[in-house]
Scaffold this active site. Structure first.
Site, PDB file in Angstrom:
ATOM      1  N   GLN A 612     -15.082   9.305   9.553  1.00 18.94           N
ATOM      2  CA  GLN A 612     -14.653   8.095   8.836  1.00 18.94           C
ATOM      3  C   GLN A 612     -15.753   7.564   7.936  1.00 18.94           C
ATOM      4  O   GLN A 612     -15.485   6.978   6.885  1.00 18.94           O
ATOM      5  CB  GLN A 612     -14.179   7.017   9.808  1.00 18.94           C
ATOM      6  CG  GLN A 612     -12.892   7.392  10.498  1.00 18.94           C
ATOM      7  CD  GLN A 612     -11.852   7.975   9.553  1.00 18.94           C
ATOM      8  OE1 GLN A 612     -11.273   7.277   8.733  1.00 18.94           O
ATOM      9  NE2 GLN A 612     -11.602   9.279   9.646  1.00 18.94           N
ATOM     10  N   HIS A 615     -15.638   8.427   4.247  1.00 19.26           N
ATOM     11  CA  HIS A 615     -14.603   7.910   3.349  1.00 19.26           C
ATOM     12  C   HIS A 615     -15.191   7.106   2.196  1.00 19.26           C
ATOM     13  O   HIS A 615     -14.762   7.229   1.052  1.00 19.26           O
ATOM     14  CB  HIS A 615     -13.606   7.042   4.115  1.00 19.26           C
ATOM     15  CG  HIS A 615     -12.431   7.832   4.584  1.00 19.26           C
ATOM     16  ND1 HIS A 615     -11.525   8.377   3.719  1.00 19.26           N
ATOM     17  CD2 HIS A 615     -12.028   8.188   5.832  1.00 19.26           C
ATOM     18  CE1 HIS A 615     -10.603   9.042   4.422  1.00 19.26           C
ATOM     19  NE2 HIS A 615     -10.890   8.943   5.707  1.00 19.26           N
ATOM     20  N   GLU A 681      -9.355  -0.145  13.015  1.00 21.60           N
ATOM     21  CA  GLU A 681      -8.242   0.605  12.444  1.00 21.60           C
ATOM     22  C   GLU A 681      -7.949   1.813  13.352  1.00 21.60           C
ATOM     23  O   GLU A 681      -6.813   2.056  13.724  1.00 21.60           O
ATOM     24  CB  GLU A 681      -8.616   1.080  11.032  1.00 21.60           C
ATOM     25  CG  GLU A 681      -7.514   1.844  10.350  1.00 21.60           C
ATOM     26  CD  GLU A 681      -7.987   2.630   9.136  1.00 21.60           C
ATOM     27  OE1 GLU A 681      -9.218   2.734   8.905  1.00 21.60           O
ATOM     28  OE2 GLU A 681      -7.132   3.165   8.414  1.00 21.60           O
ATOM     29  N   HIS A 682      -9.009   2.551  13.704  1.00 21.89           N
ATOM     30  CA  HIS A 682      -8.857   3.678  14.621  1.00 21.89           C
ATOM     31  C   HIS A 682      -9.719   3.440  15.852  1.00 21.89           C
ATOM     32  O   HIS A 682     -10.871   3.041  15.717  1.00 21.89           O
ATOM     33  CB  HIS A 682      -9.362   4.982  13.985  1.00 21.89           C
ATOM     34  CG  HIS A 682      -8.767   5.275  12.651  1.00 21.89           C
ATOM     35  ND1 HIS A 682      -9.428   5.036  11.470  1.00 21.89           N
ATOM     36  CD2 HIS A 682      -7.565   5.791  12.318  1.00 21.89           C
ATOM     37  CE1 HIS A 682      -8.659   5.396  10.463  1.00 21.89           C
ATOM     38  NE2 HIS A 682      -7.522   5.851  10.939  1.00 21.89           N
ATOM     39  N   ASP A 715      -5.074  11.676  10.962  1.00 22.31           N
ATOM     40  CA  ASP A 715      -5.167  11.510   9.506  1.00 22.31           C
ATOM     41  C   ASP A 715      -4.216  12.455   8.779  1.00 22.31           C
ATOM     42  O   ASP A 715      -3.731  12.149   7.692  1.00 22.31           O
ATOM     43  CB  ASP A 715      -6.598  11.792   9.030  1.00 22.31           C
ATOM     44  CG  ASP A 715      -7.472  10.571   9.129  1.00 22.31           C
ATOM     45  OD1 ASP A 715      -6.943   9.487   9.397  1.00 22.31           O
ATOM     46  OD2 ASP A 715      -8.702  10.699   8.938  1.00 22.31           O
ATOM     47  N   HIS A 774      26.672 -30.207   9.219  1.00 27.23           N
ATOM     48  CA  HIS A 774      26.584 -29.129  10.198  1.00 27.23           C
ATOM     49  C   HIS A 774      27.510 -29.432  11.390  1.00 27.23           C
ATOM     50  O   HIS A 774      28.257 -28.590  11.865  1.00 27.23           O
ATOM     51  CB  HIS A 774      25.153 -28.995  10.741  1.00 27.23           C
ATOM     52  CG  HIS A 774      24.164 -28.455   9.765  1.00 27.23           C
ATOM     53  ND1 HIS A 774      23.852 -29.082   8.600  1.00 27.23           N
ATOM     54  CD2 HIS A 774      23.425 -27.308   9.787  1.00 27.23           C
ATOM     55  CE1 HIS A 774      22.952 -28.382   7.947  1.00 27.23           C
ATOM     56  NE2 HIS A 774      22.667 -27.294   8.643  1.00 27.23           N
TER      57      HIS A 774
HETATM   58  N1  LIG Z   1      -6.670   1.929   5.707  1.00 29.52           N
HETATM   59  C1  LIG Z   1      -6.051   3.064   5.437  1.00 29.52           C
HETATM   60  O1  LIG Z   1      -5.010   3.326   5.988  1.00 29.52           O
HETATM   61  C2  LIG Z   1      -6.642   4.020   4.440  1.00 29.52           C
HETATM   62  C3  LIG Z   1      -6.059   5.297   4.242  1.00 29.52           C
HETATM   63  C4  LIG Z   1      -6.608   6.124   3.245  1.00 29.52           C
HETATM   64  C5  LIG Z   1      -7.670   5.689   2.453  1.00 29.52           C
HETATM   65  N2  LIG Z   1      -8.208   4.447   2.701  1.00 29.52           N
HETATM   66  C6  LIG Z   1      -9.265   3.887   1.899  1.00 29.52           C
HETATM   67  O2  LIG Z   1      -8.788   3.797   0.559  1.00 29.52           O
HETATM   68  C7  LIG Z   1      -9.889   3.691  -0.319  1.00 29.52           C
HETATM   69  C8  LIG Z   1      -9.631   4.554  -1.571  1.00 29.52           C
HETATM   70  O3  LIG Z   1     -10.499   4.106  -2.560  1.00 29.52           O
HETATM   71  P1  LIG Z   1     -10.827   4.901  -3.890  1.00 29.52           P
HETATM   72  O4  LIG Z   1     -11.749   4.082  -4.715  1.00 29.52           O
HETATM   73  O5  LIG Z   1     -11.251   6.278  -3.505  1.00 29.52           O
HETATM   74  O6  LIG Z   1      -9.447   5.089  -4.645  1.00 29.52           O
HETATM   75  P2  LIG Z   1      -8.383   4.059  -5.247  1.00 29.52           P
HETATM   76  O7  LIG Z   1      -7.303   4.877  -5.823  1.00 29.52           O
HETATM   77  O8  LIG Z   1      -8.016   3.058  -4.228  1.00 29.52           O
HETATM   78  O9  LIG Z   1      -9.120   3.301  -6.427  1.00 29.52           O
HETATM   79  C9  LIG Z   1      -9.425   3.917  -7.650  1.00 29.52           C
HETATM   80  C10 LIG Z   1      -9.057   2.978  -8.785  1.00 29.52           C
HETATM   81  O10 LIG Z   1      -9.815   1.782  -8.711  1.00 29.52           O
HETATM   82  C11 LIG Z   1      -9.897   1.212 -10.028  1.00 29.52           C
HETATM   83  N3  LIG Z   1     -11.261   0.774 -10.296  1.00 29.52           N
HETATM   84  C12 LIG Z   1     -12.400   1.443 -10.063  1.00 29.52           C
HETATM   85  N4  LIG Z   1     -13.446   0.712 -10.518  1.00 29.52           N
HETATM   86  C13 LIG Z   1     -12.947  -0.430 -11.025  1.00 29.52           C
HETATM   87  C14 LIG Z   1     -13.531  -1.596 -11.640  1.00 29.52           C
HETATM   88  N5  LIG Z   1     -14.843  -1.705 -11.796  1.00 29.52           N
HETATM   89  N6  LIG Z   1     -12.714  -2.592 -12.053  1.00 29.52           N
HETATM   90  C15 LIG Z   1     -11.371  -2.499 -11.881  1.00 29.52           C
HETATM   91  N7  LIG Z   1     -10.786  -1.414 -11.320  1.00 29.52           N
HETATM   92  C16 LIG Z   1     -11.563  -0.395 -10.902  1.00 29.52           C
HETATM   93  C17 LIG Z   1      -9.516   2.264 -10.998  1.00 29.52           C
HETATM   94  O11 LIG Z   1      -8.333   1.907 -11.604  1.00 29.52           O
HETATM   95  C18 LIG Z   1      -9.315   3.505 -10.162  1.00 29.52           C
HETATM   96  O12 LIG Z   1      -8.200   4.219 -10.610  1.00 29.52           O
HETATM   97  C19 LIG Z   1     -11.103   4.110   0.478  1.00 29.52           C
HETATM   98  O13 LIG Z   1     -11.840   2.937   0.800  1.00 29.52           O
HETATM   99  C20 LIG Z   1     -10.518   4.693   1.786  1.00 29.52           C
HETATM  100  O14 LIG Z   1     -11.354   4.479   2.903  1.00 29.52           O
HETATM  101  C21 LIG Z   1      -7.687   3.627   3.657  1.00 29.52           C
HETATM  102  N1  LIG Z   2      -8.715   7.979   7.673  1.00 24.14           N
HETATM  103  C1  LIG Z   2      -7.937   7.487   6.561  1.00 24.14           C
HETATM  104  C2  LIG Z   2      -7.283   6.200   6.982  1.00 24.14           C
HETATM  105  O1  LIG Z   2      -8.197   5.211   7.219  1.00 24.14           O
HETATM  106  C3  LIG Z   2      -6.896   8.424   6.092  1.00 24.14           C
HETATM  107  C4  LIG Z   2      -7.333   9.727   5.572  1.00 24.14           C
HETATM  108  C5  LIG Z   2      -6.799  10.435   4.548  1.00 24.14           C
HETATM  109  N2  LIG Z   2      -7.498  11.571   4.444  1.00 24.14           N
HETATM  110  C6  LIG Z   2      -8.387  11.607   5.370  1.00 24.14           C
HETATM  111  N3  LIG Z   2      -8.314  10.453   6.079  1.00 24.14           N
HETATM  112 ZN   LIG Z   3      -9.828   9.744   7.381  1.00 27.33          ZN
END
Ligand SMILES: NC(=O)c1ccc[n+]([C@@H]2O[C@H](COP(=O)([O-])OP(=O)(O)OC[C@H]3O[C@@H](n4cnc5c(N)ncnc54)[C@H](O)[C@@H]3O)[C@@H](O)[C@H]2O)c1
Ligand SMILES: N[C@H](CO)Cc1c[nH]c[nH+]1
Ligand SMILES: [Zn+2]
Length: 793
Positions: A612, A615, A681-682, A715, A774
């Site tokens: 995790q 990520h 979360e997990h 996941d 009513h």
């Molecule tokens: N909680 C869950 O269930 C779960 C599951 C999968 C992933 N996640 C999380 O999701 C997140 C994914 O994040 P990511 O960044 O890789 O992808 P994302 O798709 O969420 O974000 C990318 C987008 O953010 C925008 N962005 C980037 N910089 C910016 C700025 N300065 N101003 C405005 N917009 C901006 C852009 O439009 C870009 O396309 C990670 O934190 C991951 O841990 C959570």
């Molecule tokens: N652990 C993430 C949810 O918090 C989900 C994910 C996608 N790919 C790998 N992991």
């Molecule tokens: Zn994951």
């Protein structure tokens, strides 16, 4: 008035104070300028007096000018309160304010002339009392001006207190002189004595020994004083001596580089805070780390306050301009600053987690604080994006995709059936793997479907039922910033299909390399019947789906995880009644809490933490150890370092581990209590007979039971959903499930018999609410059915 005598010292003030220690009680003192050769000598004496004995020091100028104007300014800028002169009116200096020059006060006396008797007499002659018992009300405070209690003094007790420089009062209950601490051992050194403005109340400033001032054992008669900055100073002084091995505070004491980096980090965060809460939060963090540095170097809060007072006396102040380096830095883009900060964590530093004992409340609080983003700042960035998409539609989407994702699009939406070129590069093995995951997720989510309506006859003739209906149009956000996540596509798309949503739309940022979304995401989209893929990410994608654009249909609910911009935009649109759009949950940066005992496999534990941690830099991983030996903790740390260094995303891991912790608990219930508070979360259970402990879990997004259940299985492929609540929202939200894509409608049918059973209750309650319409709706029916007596009102 303070003390009615101001002793006048020459250069030998130290010897004088040794032979006449009672002079310290005066608080205010003066130096005889004619005895000092240089302004530096005056300054050095002033600093010693202020740091050890006196509240204020003034300088007596007599005869010809001993010092020129510049030297006097230097003296005044270094702690001297006033210049006393024979004739203040005739002495004028251009740069010295008039109120800093005073005529010699009558009560200044050469220290060599002051005897103990004259000192006491001088004091007593100035006080009066209107109390019948002839006593003086006396306020006792400590050296930080905190009130310890209220007592009474007699002339005799005052004499004894001044003579011995200890706390001596008059006990009204025992009707005798009371030497504080004589029997309890809680003695007091007397630091100064003051008289109030109308000379009928005294203030004793003391240094309190032992458990405290109050006979009940508390520090003061008004309770304890262990709060605020003073409380923190006290705790840190204690930690200097008694810090638990491996605790965060101990690490800070030992690691100068880390401590200094934290001070800079918190100072910067304070400059970025905007709301009252954020400012207070960041200032508290900065004070904490600054205080660690002070305590480490033997500097007290009193030293800092003295310094502030001295600065307050300065005449010539620096212009107050910042050093050019800092001016340049604060003009930088926040993103640049963050990157710079990240680089301060060295690429060769050992990757290890902080360790805190569960009993260390402060350490645990810090450990379980998410590296959370400041909502107000993010909203500041997100609001204009949403507004622009609302007003400019597709054009805004295209512009933002160019700006944030570096892709120039002609059209922002890909329509199903998706063109063959979008599947290019997809291997058979990948298809089969996705199919396994898809089928398991489908199986588990289909089993959640409520097949028949829920029907309950609450009373004869009163039938209540509840049945689900799919939410018609759903927008599924598939993150694509730092990693492509086809797994998230199937975790959202399959339950939407199972629930029977009529229109499923995907949104995901396109790849920089070719402006497409990954073939794996397109494959899943086609498998779950998505009608469109919006080629955009971030807040702009959320806004497009919430309000609709020329080519993006407005949806009823937006689901899916994402970074801070995505989450903030989701929170915004769900609160905007114009959007009429709900969301699944705040699903932000991934996090995990692992509970492990001594028998856990260190490699398994490390791998789960790292899976995790990789990520994102804003992810957090926590290990809660149950009765772990020091050796085990060390082995886990080594495994984390070794495995992390072999990961391609080691740089991200490094940043994540910097705010991740090992919390050491003494037993299983304590470990689960810790986990329930964090609401991860997990939650991974790597403990003996793990399944027996599941009933202890109250708050968690999803649980992984036993050593062969890595979180990665959930996941991707086991069948449970990986879209889960983060930030501690597992306290009140469930992870995505079939019901997340449905809403439930209730229905009821009441027969004549039913109306007879509940009608009177309805009318009675409607009456008390003053809602006669009513009541009438029931009354009319019951009357027609002959269920009410003729004279019923
Ligand atoms: N909680 C869950 O269930 C779960 C599951 C999968 C992933 N996640 C999380 O999701 C997140 C994914 O994040 P990511 O960044 O890789 O992808 P994302 O798709 O969420 O974000 C990318 C987008 O953010 C925008 N962005 C980037 N910089 C910016 C700025 N300065 N101003 C405005 N917009 C901006 C852009 O439009 C870009 O396309 C990670 O934190 C991951 O841990 C959570
Ligand atoms: N652990 C993430 C949810 O918090 C989900 C994910 C996608 N790919 C790998 N992991
Ligand atoms: Zn994951």
């Amino acid at each position: 008035m303070t003390f009615p005598i101001v002793p006048l010292f020459d250069t030998d003030y130290q010897t004088t104070l040794n032979t006449k220690p009672f002079l310290k009680l005066a608080g205010d003192v003066a130096l005889d300028a004619s005895a000092f050769k240089t302004d530096s000598d005056v300054i050095s004496a002033t600093k010693t007096l202020l740091s050890k004995y006196s509240k204020s020091v003034s300088l007596l100028l007599t005869g010809s000018k001993q010092f020129n104007e510049d030297q006097l300014i230097n003296i005044l800028n270094n702690g001297i309160s006033y210049l006393f002169t024979n004739d203040s009116a005739s002495i004028k200096f251009d740069s010295i304010p008039n109120d800093r020059i005073q005529s010699i006060p009558q009560f200044i006396q050469l220290s060599s002339d002051i005897t103990l008797e004259s000192f006491i007499q001088g004091f007593i002659s100035q006080i009066k009392t209107d109390r019948k018992d002839g006593l003086y009300t006396t306020l006792v405070v400590d050296n930080k001006e905190r009130c310890l209690g209220l007592v009474y003094s007699s002339l005799e007790s005052i004499k004894e207190a001044i003579t011995k420089q200890v706390g001596v009062y008059f006990s009204r209950s025992r009707n005798e002189i009371w030497v504080k601490g004589l029997t309890s051992g809680n003695t007091q050194a007397l630091l100064s004595v003051d008289i109030d403005c109308d000379s009928d109340a005294l203030k004793f400033t003391v240094s309190q020994d032992g458990t405290g001032f109050c006979h009940t054992g508390t520090k003061s008669c008004f309770g304890d004083l262990a709060y605020g900055l003073n409380g923190l100073e006290h705790t840190l002084n204690d930690r200097m001596i008694n810090a638990v091995d491996g605790s965060y505070t101990q690490r800070l004491f030992k690691d100068e580089t880390l401590l200094n980096a934290k001070i800079k980090e918190e100072a910067e965060e304070l400059t970025e805070a905007t709301t009252k809460n954020e400012l207070a939060w960041e200032a508290a963090d900065l004070f904490y780390f600054a205080m660690v540095r002070l305590v480490k170097n033997g500097v007290s809060l009193a030293d800092v306050e003295r310094n502030l007072s001295m600065k307050n006396l300065k005449i010539t102040r620096r212009k107050g301009d910042a050093k050019p380096r800092f001016l340049q830095e604060s003009a930088e883009e926040p993103a640049n600053k963050k990157a710079k900060l990240q680089r301060t964590i060295g690429a060769n530093d050992k990757i290890y987690l902080d360790v805190v004992q569960s009993s260390n409340i402060e350490g645990v609080t810090k450990a379980v604080t998410r590296p959370i983003q400041k909502t107000s700042q993010i909203m500041h960035l997100v609001n204009p994006i949403i507004d622009n998409v609302k007003t400019k539609g597709d054009q805004a989407l295209i512009e933002y995709t160019k700006k944030f994702d570096g892709v120039e699009l002609k059209a922002p939406v890909l329509e199903a059936p998706f063109p063959a070129e979008y599947f290019e590069g997809l291997t058979e093995e990948m298809k089969q793997s996705l199919d396994i995951s898809i089928e398991n997720v489908r199986k588990f989510h289909a089993a959640q479907l409520q097949k028949k309506p829920l029907v309950v006859t609450t009373q004869p003739g009163v039938i209540c039922s509840r049945f689900p209906r799919a939410i018609e149009k759903v927008g599924l956000y598939i993150p694509g910033g730092t990693a492509i996540l086809p797994s998230t596509a199937l975790m959202l798309g399959i339950p939407a299909q199972v629930a029977g949503c009529k229109e499923i739309i995907f949104a995901s940022p396109p790849r920089k390399s070719d402006g497409k979304v990954s073939p794996e995401v397109v494959y899943v989209a086609s498998k779950c019947g998505a009608s469109k893929i919006v080629l955009a990410g971030g807040a702009q994608a959320v806004a497009a789906m919430a309000y609709g654009t020329e080519s993006v249909p407005k949806v009823d609910k937006i689901l899916g995880p994402g970074n801070q911009f995505v989450t903030a935009a989701k929170m915004y649109v769900q609160n905007d009644t114009q959007a009429l759009c709900s969301i699944d949950m705040p699903a932000g940066p991934s996090e995990v809490l692992v509970i492990a005992d001594e028998d856990a496999d260190v490699d398994f534990v490390a791998s789960d933490l790292l899976s995790q941690a990789e990520h994102g830099i804003d992810s957090q991983v926590i290990l809660v150890g149950v009765n772990l030996s020091e050796k085990k903790v060390q082995l886990i740390q080594e495994a984390v370092h070794e495995q992390a260094c072999a990961l391609p995303r080691v740089d991200i891991v490094r940043q994540c581990i910097a705010h991740s912790t090992i919390i050491l608990c003494d037993n299983y219930p304590e470990a689960f209590e810790m986990s329930n508070k964090y609401a991860p979360e997990h939650l991974i259970l790597q403990i003996n007979e793990a399944d027996r402990y599941v009933p202890l879990v109250d708050n968690a997004g999803s649980i992984f039971v036993g050593s062969y259940t890595p979180e990665s299985c959930g996941d991707y492929s086991s069948g449970t959903n990986h879209t889960l609540p983060t930030y501690g929202y597992a306290r009140q939200y469930s992870g995505a499930n079939t019901a997340t894509f449905q809403k439930f409608i209730t229905s009821q049918q009441v027969t004549a018999e039913g109306l007879d059973n509940i009608g009177k209750a309805v009318m009675c309650i409607a009456k008390v609410e003053g809602l006669d319409g009513h009541r009438n709706a029931v009354k009319i029916r019951m009357n027609k059915l002959g269920l009410l007596p003729k004279n019923f009102q």
